[in-house]
Design a protein around this motif. Structure first.
Motif, PDB file in Angstrom:
ATOM      1  N   SER A   1      42.597 -12.471  48.141  1.00  0.00           N
ATOM      2  CA  SER A   1      42.051 -12.311  49.486  1.00  0.00           C
ATOM      3  C   SER A   1      41.913 -10.834  49.844  1.00  0.00           C
ATOM      4  O   SER A   1      42.389  -9.966  49.116  1.00  0.00           O
TER       5      SER A   1
ATOM      6  N   THR B   1      32.917 -16.060  56.421  1.00  0.00           N
ATOM      7  CA  THR B   1      33.940 -16.821  57.120  1.00  0.00           C
ATOM      8  C   THR B   1      35.282 -16.171  56.802  1.00  0.00           C
ATOM      9  O   THR B   1      35.428 -15.493  55.786  1.00  0.00           O
ATOM     10  N   SER B   2      36.249 -16.367  57.674  1.00  0.00           N
ATOM     11  CA  SER B   2      37.580 -15.821  57.441  1.00  0.00           C
ATOM     12  C   SER B   2      38.591 -16.607  58.257  1.00  0.00           C
ATOM     13  O   SER B   2      38.230 -17.294  59.208  1.00  0.00           O
ATOM     14  N   SER B   3      39.834 -16.487  57.867  1.00  0.00           N
ATOM     15  CA  SER B   3      40.925 -17.139  58.588  1.00  0.00           C
ATOM     16  C   SER B   3      41.887 -16.059  59.056  1.00  0.00           C
ATOM     17  O   SER B   3      42.488 -15.361  58.233  1.00  0.00           O
TER      18      SER B   3
ATOM     19  N   VAL C   1      39.790 -13.023  54.250  1.00  0.00           N
ATOM     20  CA  VAL C   1      38.823 -13.788  53.454  1.00  0.00           C
ATOM     21  C   VAL C   1      39.525 -14.221  52.168  1.00  0.00           C
ATOM     22  O   VAL C   1      40.106 -13.390  51.471  1.00  0.00           O
TER      23      VAL C   1
ATOM     24  N   ASP D   1      36.727 -19.400  51.651  1.00  0.00           N
ATOM     25  CA  ASP D   1      35.740 -18.790  52.541  1.00  0.00           C
ATOM     26  C   ASP D   1      34.381 -18.670  51.873  1.00  0.00           C
ATOM     27  O   ASP D   1      34.244 -18.825  50.664  1.00  0.00           O
TER      28      ASP D   1
END
Length: 148
Positions: free
Chosen positions: A43, A90-92, A96, A101
């Motif tokens: 990530s 997209t990411s949390s 990423v 993602d």
């Protein structure tokens, strides 16, 4: 009619001539980024997309800062990646992740899953790119004087 045929033929010839250097430049960019990329990571932190560059249909480089870049491998050809004006990630919680993602290339296109993330050594990349720009130049011979 004749005039439009000539114009069409000229455009076709120019397009054919320009496609070879374009493919060669793309390959050089891919090689430069691959040589500057480190080992895969799971990530990276993502808050701002500073810049990005497509490297074909299944690879993109994203810059999160001018001196921080990530080489992303995508699952299969990513529709519209080479031609879109903007991408999204997209990411949390600002991170990423691989295999979770995605890269977004537009509303009507399927998102592209990120299969691998590699950090790019931007300093090494610049050295490699500079070396690719150097050419071996030789002066031309002066034309012989014409006898009149």
């Amino acid at each position: 009619m004749f005039r439009s045929c000539i114009v069409f033929a000229l455009v076709a010839v120019l397009a054919a001539c320009s496609s070879v250097p374009l493919a060669q430049r793309e390959q050089q960019r891919q090689e430069a980024y691959a040589s500057a990329a480190g080992t895969p990571v799971r990530s990276f932190h993502f808050f701002t997309l500073w810049s990005w560059e497509p490297l074909g249909d299944s690879q993109v480089v994203v810059y999160t800062r001018p001196s921080e870049a990530w080489l992303l491998d995508l699952d299969g050809p990513c529709q519209n990646l080479r031609f879109t004006q903007a991408i999204g990630l997209t990411s949390s919680s600002g991170t990423v992740f691989t295999r979770f993602d995605k890269v977004l290339t537009g509303r009507s296109y399927m998102p592209c899953m990120i299969t691998q993330i590699r950090p790019v050594d931007v300093k090494q990349l610049r050295v490699t790119q500079e070396a690719q720009r150097k050419i071996d130049a030789e002066p031309r011979e002066a034309p012989a004087a014409a006898d009149h």
